[in-house]
Design a protein around this motif. Structure first.
Motif, PDB file in Angstrom:
ATOM      1  N   ALA A   1       0.831  -1.206   0.000  1.00 37.33           N
ATOM      2  CA  ALA A   1       0.000   0.000   0.000  1.00 37.33           C
ATOM      3  C   ALA A   1       0.868   1.259   0.000  1.00 37.33           C
ATOM      4  O   ALA A   1       0.523   2.262  -0.638  1.00 37.33           O
TER       5      ALA A   1
ATOM      6  N   ASP B   1       0.727   4.210  -2.670  1.00 36.08           N
ATOM      7  CA  ASP B   1       0.562   5.593  -2.241  1.00 36.08           C
ATOM      8  C   ASP B   1       1.625   6.503  -2.858  1.00 36.08           C
ATOM      9  O   ASP B   1       1.325   7.627  -3.268  1.00 36.08           O
TER      10      ASP B   1
ATOM     11  N   ASP C   1      -6.910  -4.960  -3.387  1.00 36.97           N
ATOM     12  CA  ASP C   1      -7.669  -4.766  -2.151  1.00 36.97           C
ATOM     13  C   ASP C   1      -6.801  -4.433  -0.937  1.00 36.97           C
ATOM     14  O   ASP C   1      -7.332  -4.072   0.110  1.00 36.97           O
ATOM     15  N   CYS C   2      -5.493  -4.523  -1.066  1.00 33.65           N
ATOM     16  CA  CYS C   2      -4.595  -4.162   0.037  1.00 33.65           C
ATOM     17  C   CYS C   2      -4.468  -2.650   0.192  1.00 33.65           C
ATOM     18  O   CYS C   2      -3.924  -2.164   1.184  1.00 33.65           O
ATOM     19  N   ALA C   3      -4.933  -1.914  -0.765  1.00 38.22           N
ATOM     20  CA  ALA C   3      -4.902  -0.455  -0.706  1.00 38.22           C
ATOM     21  C   ALA C   3      -6.309   0.047  -1.029  1.00 38.22           C
ATOM     22  O   ALA C   3      -7.107  -0.677  -1.623  1.00 38.22           O
ATOM     23  N   TYR C   4      -6.598   1.258  -0.647  1.00 39.24           N
ATOM     24  CA  TYR C   4      -7.898   1.839  -0.985  1.00 39.24           C
ATOM     25  C   TYR C   4      -7.715   3.313  -1.345  1.00 39.24           C
ATOM     26  O   TYR C   4      -7.675   3.658  -2.512  1.00 39.24           O
ATOM     27  N   ASP C   5      -7.576   4.159  -0.331  1.00 43.96           N
ATOM     28  CA  ASP C   5      -7.394   5.586  -0.600  1.00 43.96           C
ATOM     29  C   ASP C   5      -6.143   5.848  -1.449  1.00 43.96           C
ATOM     30  O   ASP C   5      -6.086   6.834  -2.183  1.00 43.96           O
ATOM     31  N   GLU C   6      -5.165   4.966  -1.353  1.00 44.92           N
ATOM     32  CA  GLU C   6      -3.894   5.157  -2.067  1.00 44.92           C
ATOM     33  C   GLU C   6      -4.060   5.170  -3.589  1.00 44.92           C
ATOM     34  O   GLU C   6      -3.228   5.715  -4.300  1.00 44.92           O
ATOM     35  N   TRP C   7      -5.130   4.574  -4.099  1.00 46.17           N
ATOM     36  CA  TRP C   7      -5.381   4.528  -5.547  1.00 46.17           C
ATOM     37  C   TRP C   7      -6.034   5.815  -6.059  1.00 46.17           C
ATOM     38  O   TRP C   7      -5.944   6.117  -7.245  1.00 46.17           O
ATOM     39  N   ARG C   8      -6.724   6.520  -5.221  1.00 47.00           N
ATOM     40  CA  ARG C   8      -7.635   7.594  -5.630  1.00 47.00           C
ATOM     41  C   ARG C   8      -6.993   8.710  -6.436  1.00 47.00           C
ATOM     42  O   ARG C   8      -5.892   9.151  -6.144  1.00 47.00           O
TER      43      ARG C   8
ATOM     44  N   GLU D   1     -14.411   1.980  -9.264  1.00 45.13           N
ATOM     45  CA  GLU D   1     -14.885   1.986  -7.877  1.00 45.13           C
ATOM     46  C   GLU D   1     -13.856   2.602  -6.936  1.00 45.13           C
ATOM     47  O   GLU D   1     -14.206   3.201  -5.915  1.00 45.13           O
ATOM     48  N   LEU D   2     -12.584   2.480  -7.269  1.00 43.99           N
ATOM     49  CA  LEU D   2     -11.508   3.047  -6.459  1.00 43.99           C
ATOM     50  C   LEU D   2     -11.208   4.501  -6.819  1.00 43.99           C
ATOM     51  O   LEU D   2     -10.227   5.066  -6.341  1.00 43.99           O
TER      52      LEU D   2
END
Length: 190
Positions: free
Chosen positions: A66, A70, A95-102, A130-131
């Motif tokens: 992640a 980031d 799925d190991c990252a979320y906000d880091e993709w945005r 979705e991300l």
């Protein structure tokens, strides 16, 4: 963030033994490495000990992955097509990252039989939407059956594939720089 080269993470999505994904990725990296304005960071999923199931608390390896996501400002996902989809190892990593993709752009290099991995790319587009990423329209795609690969899995150069890399990088660089400026000007809202 600054005004330096765009930091692009190249993610090798297959962990299967005997894969050609690493050879395809190295071929792409050699072409992308000639491009001004980019700094590449290769994230080969084989090099990450990600759990097969997501635990309640992120593991050190999940945090390491992640963190690399980031730090990147754009992504190129190198993916095979397995049964009209992409590998589970790639979904687990995503799925190991979320906000880091945005608010970052994502491009695709795919390979498969006949369909060139494009079914996998179409499914990945939904996930990356979705991300809150911007996926690039144009891709680099290979048919493993058309004779464009050497015995070691390395693609032979062709004018069409070279132009596809140029087009993908043109789009990725434009979106990457535009989104870098946007993120610096104001936080992304969602």
């Amino acid at each position: 963030m600054g005004n330096g080269p765009l930091r692009v993470a190249v993610i090798i999505g297959s962990t299967r033994e005997g894969r050609v994904g690493d050879a395809v990725a190295q071929w792409f990296i050699a072409r992308a490495g000639d491009r001004d304005g980019l700094v590449l960071d290769v994230l080969d999923l084989v090099d990450f000990d990600l759990p097969s199931g997501l635990p309640e608390q992120a593991t050190r390896e999940m945090k390491r992955f992640a963190g690399r996501i980031d730090a990147a400002e754009a992504f190129v996902v190198v993916t095979p097509e397995y049964n009209r989809s992409f590998p589970a190892s790639l979904k687990q990593a995503i799925d190991c990252a979320y906000d880091e993709w945005r608010a970052k752009p994502v491009g695709f290099v795919s390979y498969g039989y006949r369909s060139q991995g494009l079914y996998a790319v179409e499914q990945l587009r939904s996930i990356f939407t979705e991300l809150h990423t911007a996926t690039m329209r144009d891709t680099v795609a290979f048919n493993l059956l058309d004779g464009t690969f050497a015995r070691d899995g390395t693609p032979f150069d062709s004018d069409g594939q070279g132009q596809a890399v140029t087009t993908l990088l043109d789009e990725l660089l434009w979106w990457g720089l535009a989104l870098r400026e946007a993120r610096a000007a104001r936080p992304y809202v969602c």
